[in-house]
Design a protein around this motif. Structure first.
Motif, mmCIF file in Angstrom:
data_model
loop_
_atom_site.group_PDB
_atom_site.id
_atom_site.type_symbol
_atom_site.label_atom_id
_atom_site.label_comp_id
_atom_site.label_asym_id
_atom_site.label_seq_id
_atom_site.Cartn_x
_atom_site.Cartn_y
_atom_site.Cartn_z
ATOM 1 N N ARG A 183 0.851 -1.186 0.000
ATOM 2 C CA ARG A 183 0.000 0.000 0.000
ATOM 3 C C ARG A 183 0.886 1.235 0.000
ATOM 4 O O ARG A 183 1.779 1.362 0.844
ATOM 5 N N LYS A 185 0.606 5.475 -0.195
ATOM 6 C CA LYS A 185 -0.283 6.626 -0.092
ATOM 7 C C LYS A 185 0.546 7.892 -0.153
ATOM 8 O O LYS A 185 1.489 8.071 0.618
ATOM 9 N N THR A 186 0.183 8.763 -1.099
ATOM 10 C CA THR A 186 0.845 10.051 -1.269
ATOM 11 C C THR A 186 -0.227 11.130 -1.290
ATOM 12 O O THR A 186 -1.004 11.221 -2.259
ATOM 13 N N GLU A 189 -3.663 10.532 -2.964
ATOM 14 C CA GLU A 189 -3.580 9.401 -3.884
ATOM 15 C C GLU A 189 -3.107 8.156 -3.137
ATOM 16 O O GLU A 189 -2.167 8.215 -2.335
ATOM 17 N N GLU A 190 -3.758 7.050 -3.406
ATOM 18 C CA GLU A 190 -3.432 5.791 -2.728
ATOM 19 C C GLU A 190 -3.448 4.653 -3.743
ATOM 20 O O GLU A 190 -4.375 4.542 -4.558
ATOM 21 N N GLN A 191 -2.415 3.835 -3.695
ATOM 22 C CA GLN A 191 -2.294 2.660 -4.551
ATOM 23 C C GLN A 191 -2.191 1.420 -3.678
ATOM 24 O O GLN A 191 -1.481 1.419 -2.669
ATOM 25 N N GLN A 192 -2.893 0.379 -4.093
ATOM 26 C CA GLN A 192 -2.882 -0.882 -3.369
ATOM 27 C C GLN A 192 -2.571 -2.023 -4.340
ATOM 28 O O GLN A 192 -3.122 -2.070 -5.437
ATOM 29 N N HIS A 224 -6.484 1.919 -7.508
ATOM 30 C CA HIS A 224 -6.034 3.298 -7.339
ATOM 31 C C HIS A 224 -7.213 4.136 -6.884
ATOM 32 O O HIS A 224 -8.311 4.030 -7.443
ATOM 33 N N GLY A 226 -8.321 8.205 -5.212
ATOM 34 C CA GLY A 226 -7.850 9.564 -4.972
ATOM 35 C C GLY A 226 -8.529 10.543 -5.899
ATOM 36 O O GLY A 226 -9.535 10.243 -6.584
#
Length: 247
Positions: A183, A185-186, A189-192, A224, A226
């Motif tokens: 995971r 997270k910026t 924006e979050e990617q898993q 994705h 965000g």
């Protein structure tokens, strides 16, 4: 006086036996001369390694004991449950498809009612006959339908990443069941990432990594969320209209 000569004679017999034994030992050792290195090599097809193994002990028979450049054999890697393995994801796909449809349909209906039964409610009588001197009622129906559709799909995907997985189970045949989750997270924006699959213990390299192309039953999911995803996502009204629209 008589005991002293007997003692002397017994001593002489013992000394003679000792001297005979020493002479036999010396003669036997002199007859068995150790073989030279050249003779031993000749016995084993001029191989110094085989000759040295024939005269060496259990430890000296190993290649590492007689060679300065011998590389020891790598020890087999033991994989256990809950160990960590790095998965190198390198997936590439290229898909292309095209289709064309052309449909035309025509139908026509022309009908005229010449006679029709009539019901008299006052007399409760059903009468038949012509419609009269006028133009009889008629029915006309005509439909035309044209449909033409064309579609082309060209898609190329490339996905590269590194993710660390955990060994969930070791099967009796030695294959490993892996699962990885990541995971990132910026700001908003979050990617898993979620990955599952099966690989062989022999495919794990010395740096404790395995390629995704060497895994069986690979399942890779990337999601994705965000602001960027919300901007490009269709609304539920648009989806509903696409469902109920028959054309």
């Amino acid at each position: 006086m008589l005991r002293q000569p007997r003692l002397v004679s017994l001593t002489l017999v013992v000394m003679a036996l000792y001297a005979a034994c020493c002479a036999m030992a010396l003669g036997q050792s002199a007859g068995e001369r150790p073989a030279t290195v050249g003779e031993l090599a000749a016995r084993y097809d001029n191989s110094l390694y085989k000759a040295s193994r024939s005269t060496a002990g259990p430890e000296g028979g190993r290649l590492s004991a007689v060679s300065l450049i011998a590389v020891p054999a790598p020890q087999p890697k033991m994989a256990r449950k809950h160990d960590l393995v790095t998965i190198i994801i390198r997936e590439e796909s290229d898909f292309s498809s095209s289709g064309s449809t052309d449909l035309k349909k025509q139908s026509a209906l022309d009908a005229r009612l010449e006679e029709f039964a009539r019901l008299s409610l006052n007399e409760m009588i059903l009468r038949g006959g012509a419609q009269g001197s006028g133009t009889p009622p008629s029915f006309k129906w005509q439909t035309n339908r044209d449909f033409k559709g064309e579609g082309t799909v060209n898609r190329a995907d490339t996905f590269s990443a590194r993710i660390t997985a955990e060994i969930l189970d070791v099967k009796p045949n030695g294959t490993l069941v892996l699962q990885a989750a990541k995971r990132i997270k910026t700001d908003e924006e979050e990617q898993q990432f979620l990955l599952t699959g099966i690989c062989r213990a022999e495919d794990i390299t010395a740096d404790n990594s395995v390629l995704s192309t060497q895994m069986f039953d690979l399942s890779l999911t990337k999601s994705h969320s965000g602001a960027v995803r919300d901007t490009t996502r269709r609304g539920w009204i648009s989806k509903l209209l696409d469902v109920v629209n028959p054309f």
